[in-house]
Enzyme design. Sequence first.
Site, short mmCIF file in Angstrom:
data_model
loop_
_atom_site.label_atom_id
_atom_site.label_comp_id
_atom_site.label_asym_id
_atom_site.label_seq_id
_atom_site.Cartn_x
_atom_site.Cartn_y
_atom_site.Cartn_z
N GLY A 282 0.72 -1.24 0.06
CA GLY A 282 -0.05 -0.05 -0.13
C GLY A 282 0.79 1.19 0.12
N ARG B 122 4.38 5.41 1.89
CA ARG B 122 5.08 6.72 1.97
C ARG B 122 4.75 7.73 1.02
NH1 ARG B 122 10.80 6.13 -1.14
NH2 ARG B 122 10.22 4.43 -2.51
N ARG C 103 -2.71 -0.21 -9.68
CA ARG C 103 -1.78 -1.02 -10.08
C ARG C 103 -2.12 -2.48 -10.16
NH1 ARG C 103 2.50 1.60 -6.77
NH2 ARG C 103 1.46 3.72 -6.21
N ASP D 51 3.31 -4.32 -8.46
CA ASP D 51 2.74 -3.25 -7.64
C ASP D 51 3.41 -1.95 -8.26
OD1 ASP D 51 5.03 -4.45 -6.45
OD2 ASP D 51 5.08 -2.87 -5.21
P1 AMP Z 1 8.77 0.65 -3.82
O1 AMP Z 1 10.04 -0.32 -3.81
O2 AMP Z 1 8.88 1.99 -3.92
O3 AMP Z 1 7.77 -0.10 -5.07
O4 AMP Z 1 7.77 0.37 -2.48
C1 AMP Z 1 7.57 -0.73 -2.28
C2 AMP Z 1 6.68 -0.73 -1.00
O5 AMP Z 1 7.50 -0.56 0.24
C3 AMP Z 1 5.49 0.09 -1.08
O6 AMP Z 1 4.24 -0.30 -0.45
C4 AMP Z 1 5.92 1.26 -0.37
O7 AMP Z 1 5.01 2.04 0.01
C5 AMP Z 1 6.56 0.71 0.62
N1 AMP Z 1 7.90 1.83 1.03
C6 AMP Z 1 8.94 1.88 0.50
N2 AMP Z 1 9.71 3.01 1.03
C7 AMP Z 1 8.91 3.13 2.38
C8 AMP Z 1 9.25 3.97 3.63
N3 AMP Z 1 10.52 4.68 3.64
N4 AMP Z 1 8.53 3.88 4.51
C9 AMP Z 1 7.16 3.09 4.36
N5 AMP Z 1 7.02 2.43 3.24
C10 AMP Z 1 7.77 2.23 2.17
MG MG Z 2 6.42 1.10 -5.70
#
Ligand code: AMP
Ligand code: MG
Length: 494
Positions: A91, A94, A184, A253
């Site tokens: 979800g 951030r 997504r 995602d």
């Molecule tokens: P991503 O690698 O950007 O596609 O992120 C994968 C998942 O990790 C998603 O659900 C993001 O919202 C979560 N996520 C990534 N970085 C953070 C963060 N610094 N704090 C909280 N959730 C994160």
């Molecule tokens: Mg992402």
Amino acid sequence: MLKTKAPIHFDNSYARLPSQFYTRQNPVPVSAPSLIKINHTLAQKLNIDSTWLESNEGVSTIAGNIVPDGGDPIATVYAGHQFGMWSPQLGDGRAILLGEILDNQKERYDFQLKGSGPTPYSRGGDGRAPLGPILREYIVSEAMASLHISTTRILAAAATGDHVYRQNILPGAILVRIAKSHIRIGTFEFFYSRDDQESLKILINHVIKRHYPEATNNENPVLAMLDAVIRSQAHLISSWQRIGFIHGVMNTDNMLLSGETIDYGPCAFMDTFNPGAVFSSIDHNGRYAYNKQPAIGCWNLMQLAQTLIPFLDNNRERAIKLAQDALDKYMNLLTESYQTGMMMKLGLRHNMRGDIKLTKDLLDIMAKDKMDYTLTFRYLSDLAGNDTKTNIGTLIICSEKFNYWLKIWKKRLAKSTQSPKKRQTEMYTLNPAFIPRNHLIEEAIKAAVENKDFNLFHQLIDVVKQPFEYQAALEKYARAPRPEQIVHETFCGT
Ligand code: AMP
Ligand code: MG
């Protein structure tokens, strides 16, 4: 949270869906917001007053310290396959969707903050983003948009005045991301994995209405939607292949139903042509290598198609057949779009026998000779006309094999009825001189993070916004990296 009257007119269709699609969540305020950059062209397209965005109130909105009137902040829920492994609960961890806006053409766009604090989906993360990845996403997405590749875009970025703690202590930043939507493949998978047919039906209707309204005229609108999504992914991924872009983290995602590129984490533009190129520091097995992107696109679409089976036909066998037939079209669509595009890059408008081989031979030579992908095609554009005024030829090394290939290519061009001038003009609109090269991005980020110097960042954006307009004064930005400048690895922004 302070609410304010702002010149943004929100109409929040996703927040009107039932509550299982999101959690209402305000952004968490930051200490000392300061503006980094505003995308004036995009602001204008979206009918948002740039002067307001630059005002204290605008910057506070970008940083998440105030929510404009009409905003309805939510964190959306999804799941996904990450590197092929099932993650049942993801979800916006951030990010916060402040709301949706309509542009000058009445097209609907998400107005999302990224780096805006923890949400119920943060899974132990801090919900924040370091400055480096924010600048990176700004530069690369602006380059992609200017290269006419479907992409999410950045409206603005602001520093938070707070630190984020990773391996090092880093300055924090937030960006405003604009997307046709943030729905997504993983959003579909979330409800499918919970066997929540009712929510899936609502989601399908929402996506059709929002992205593929023409599907409603079809006798099987869900199949028409699947077909349209397959077409848009095939088109998107073929455009990445043609330009030499490696996404790096094609998890389900990170694949949008709208067909826009999202998630500029460990992505990269290739310098030297290498079909198996991998840049992502976390992609140990090369799952998302450059030459695997087309097939991974298909794998992702299979995950989507699976969630749609119950809605394609009442008879499960027939539904599976329909999904399979739809998926079978994907690779042909992609290959056709790629090959046509590659021929255009070579100045070949009408397909003649031997053209595909000509393209393949060139790529083989480029790979063997480690030629720069972008400069080689730009050089061919220089050669395709009668008068060459640029100096790109001095920036690449041509082997004997390549020079021999040039002779065959020129013979082939001679068979074309198109005038050299016209051909060259066309090629210049397809073969960029400037891409956001990895070493230039790193240089710009380093100056901003270590010395609070944003000049290189602003300059690089100005250059990549005009990728097809070569000027000798900007040669530094066109050059391939020197050996010591080569970036071998890129990192996700978490
Ligand atoms: P991503 O690698 O950007 O596609 O992120 C994968 C998942 O990790 C998603 O659900 C993001 O919202 C979560 N996520 C990534 N970085 C953070 C963060 N610094 N704090 C909280 N959730 C994160
Ligand atoms: Mg992402």
